[in-house]
Each structure stands twice: as structure tokens, then as C-alpha cells.
Design a protein around this motif. Structure first.
Motif, short mmCIF file in Angstrom:
data_model
loop_
_atom_site.label_atom_id
_atom_site.label_comp_id
_atom_site.label_asym_id
_atom_site.label_seq_id
_atom_site.Cartn_x
_atom_site.Cartn_y
_atom_site.Cartn_z
N LYS A 99 -37.38 -57.38 9.00
CA LYS A 99 -37.84 -58.73 9.34
C LYS A 99 -36.87 -59.39 10.31
O LYS A 99 -37.29 -60.07 11.26
N GLY A 100 -35.58 -59.18 10.08
CA GLY A 100 -34.59 -59.73 11.00
C GLY A 100 -34.72 -59.15 12.40
O GLY A 100 -34.59 -59.87 13.40
N PHE A 104 -35.59 -61.14 15.79
CA PHE A 104 -34.67 -61.06 16.93
C PHE A 104 -35.43 -60.70 18.21
O PHE A 104 -35.26 -61.34 19.25
N TRP A 105 -36.29 -59.67 18.16
CA TRP A 105 -37.02 -59.25 19.36
C TRP A 105 -38.07 -60.29 19.74
O TRP A 105 -38.38 -60.44 20.93
N GLN A 110 -39.19 -64.32 24.25
CA GLN A 110 -39.77 -65.62 24.58
C GLN A 110 -39.39 -66.09 25.97
O GLN A 110 -40.07 -66.93 26.55
N ALA A 111 -38.30 -65.57 26.51
CA ALA A 111 -37.82 -66.08 27.80
C ALA A 111 -38.80 -65.78 28.94
O ALA A 111 -38.99 -66.58 29.84
N GLY A 112 -39.44 -64.61 28.89
CA GLY A 112 -40.38 -64.25 29.95
C GLY A 112 -39.67 -63.82 31.22
O GLY A 112 -38.43 -63.73 31.28
N SER A 293 -41.16 -49.07 16.15
CA SER A 293 -39.94 -49.79 15.77
C SER A 293 -40.18 -50.65 14.54
O SER A 293 -39.34 -50.76 13.65
N ILE A 294 -41.37 -51.31 14.48
CA ILE A 294 -41.66 -52.19 13.35
C ILE A 294 -41.90 -51.38 12.08
O ILE A 294 -41.47 -51.74 10.99
N SER A 295 -42.61 -50.23 12.21
CA SER A 295 -42.91 -49.43 11.03
C SER A 295 -41.70 -48.65 10.57
O SER A 295 -41.61 -48.30 9.41
#
Length: 295
Positions: A99-100, A104-105, A110-112, A293-295
């Protein structure tokens, strides 16, 4: 507005509480580093004896807050945490860590894409207005060849001046990236590096090579220390001499050095670098990398 202020104040309080707890834990950690190993071992045994008493009585601890979860996930990187974990299951701690990483990602993405300098934006508008028959590809080529300003036609399109009531000949339009990929899908391979974290929080890098037309994984390999030579070796082992590919899509990672690009040209591949902070340009590999990466 009245609803937003309490929410913002609550988020600020949570953030300040997290920072305060982390600073306090850091001070305790540095204070423990100057103590003797015998004293630390005795204190650990002393605390474990008391913890064993609570385990025997089956006393349930109260629910951890966010700062406690973050602190446990952080300090677990320094030792074999599985032997010391009692109040939650190992899967729970690994879930906190994942979750961390997701947060983080999410924050990092968000910067784009960064905007071009104002003088370059004005120059694009001026070139478009003074040359009515030029398209985005021509403007990008002129900027690159004559001024050394390397931008893609897609970037030029973002600052293209509107033409609501244009009279006269239409501009020559450049081929969109999606159209290009669709037309040449069976002759394109795409590569990317995935970042995965093991159960002991060790970071590994997975090299992935995919056929865009068939979505088939051509090759993948794992290393803890990726280098340009190691990456080039992956291409040597995967791409045969009689391959049908014409293009290779990759991102702007520094691992892909100029030497790697030159060798790929010797393979008969034209290297297409994606624009900065534009994961959709290599959507197939990036989507697979994000899900893995998430899994």
C-alpha cells in the motif's frame, strides 16, 4: 468551502502526527545505536518475556494507527522481522508495504509531463502562424535540426494555436502515435523494466520484452543490479538474426545508453524513445508492469 476546511485540517493533523511519531522513533533508534550489544540483547529478552506473558493470556492489542503501520514497515527493513512479528500476520505487514508503494507511485505520477519553457512555446505558435502549410512534424523537425530543441510532434501539438475560422489550404497533418502503432503493430517490440519488491523488501528489476502485435512476452529476466551491458545481453539472447521486427519502443531510462542504441541499430531495429513522463506511449509494457508491481 466550509466542508473543505475541516477535511484539510484533519489531513494536516494526521500528517503532523505521522511526522512526529517518525521523528520520535528515529531519535529512539539513534539512542539505541550507542548502547552496548549486551545491554540491547538483555533488553530484547526482557521485552520478549513480557510479550510472551501477554500472548499466554491472549490479550489483544488495540488497533494500530497509520503512523504505527508505517513505522513497522520502515523498521522491518533492518532485520529479520518475521521472527519478531507478533501482533499481526506477516501477510498484513507485506500488505502495508504494498500500500505504501502504491501511494508513493501515485504521488510521484501526479506531476505529469513538464511544460516547455515559455520562449519555446511562443516560438511554436509563431512558426505555426507564419508557415500555414507546416504540420506538427515539420515544426518539430525544424526545431530539432536548426535550433537543437528536441521535441516530439505530440509535444508541439499540445501548444498548437487554434484555427477556428481558417481560410485557404489545410495544414499537412502528422500521423498520430496511436495510428502508427496500429499500422506497424506486428513489426514493433516494446521493452521496459519492472520494479518488484520481495517479501524481505529487496528491490529487483525485471526486464520485459513484448511483441506489440500479439501481446506475447518474448523474453523476461531478473537482476538486482541492471546495467547497459546486461540489458544488451538480453537483446542478444532474444532477437534472432532473421527477426521480422523494425521498431523498438523504450522509455528514457539511463540504462539504455548510446551503446545499446547503436547495437540495436546493428540488429536492424529503429529505436523509438517515448516522450518524458508519458507512460501511455508504451502503454502495453507499462500496463503489464503496473499490474505486476501491485500484485
Amino acid at each position: 468551502m466550509s466542508r473543505f476546511l475541516p477535511s484539510a485540517a484533519r489531513s494536516l493533523d494526521l500528517f503532523l502526527g505521522l511526522v512526529t511519531d517518525l521523528v520520535a522513533d528515529g531519535l529512539r533508534f539513534f539512542r539505541l545505536t550507542i548502547r552496548s550489544r549486551t545491554a540491547l540483547s538483555a533488553e530484547v529478552l526482557f521485552l520478549r518475556k513480557q510479550l510472551a506473558f501477554y500472548e499466554e493470556r491472549q490479550t489483544q492489542p488495540r488497533r494500530l494507527n497509520d503512523s504505527a503501520r508505517f513505522s513497522l514497515a520502515l523498521w522491518s527493513r533492518l532485520f529479520n522481522w518475521k521472527d519478531a512479528l507478533v501482533i499481526v500476520k506477516p501477510e498484513t505487514l507485506v500488505g502495508w508495504h504494498r500500500k505504501g508503494f502504491r501511494l508513493f507511485w501515485w504521488w510521484k505520477s501526479q506531476a505529469g509531463r513538464p511544460r516547455l519553457p515559455e520562449n519555446v512555446r511562443k516560438l511554436i505558435v509563431q512558426m505555426a502562424q507564419e508557415n500555414p502549410t507546416w504540420g506538427q512534424a515539420r515544426v518539430a523537425a525544424e526545431l530539432s535540426v536548426k535550433l537543437g530543441i528536441h521535441v516530439s510532434p505530440r509535444t508541439v501539438r499540445a501548444y498548437w494555436p487554434p484555427e477556428p475560422d481558417r481560410q485557404g489550404p489545410r495544414r499537412t497533418s502528422s500521423q498520430r502515435w496511436r495510428t502508427f502503432v496500429r499500422n506497424h503493430a506486428h513489426s514493433i517490440v516494446a521493452c521496459a523494466f519492472l520494479v518488484v519488491v520481495t517479501a524481505r523488501f529487496r528491490t529487483l528489476y525485471v526486464f520485459l520484452l513484448m511483441e506489440v502485435g500479439t501481446r506475447r512476452i518474448v523474453h523476461c529476466n531478473v537482476t538486482a543490479h541492471p546495467t547497459a551491458e546486461w540489458t544488451l545481453q538480453q537483446f542478444r539472447e532474444t532477437i534472432p538474426s532473421d527477426h521480422p521486427y523494425r521498431f523498438l519502443i523504450r522509455d528514457r531510462d539511463s540504462i539504455f545508453s548510446a551503446e545499446v542504441d547503436e547495437q540495436l541499430k546493428a540488429f536492424g531495429l529503429r529505436v523509438l524513445r517515448t516522450p518524458a513522463r508519458a507512460p501511455q506511449a508504451n502503454a502495453y509494457c507499462e500496463r503489464y508492469a503496473a499490474s505486476a508491481s501491485i500484485s
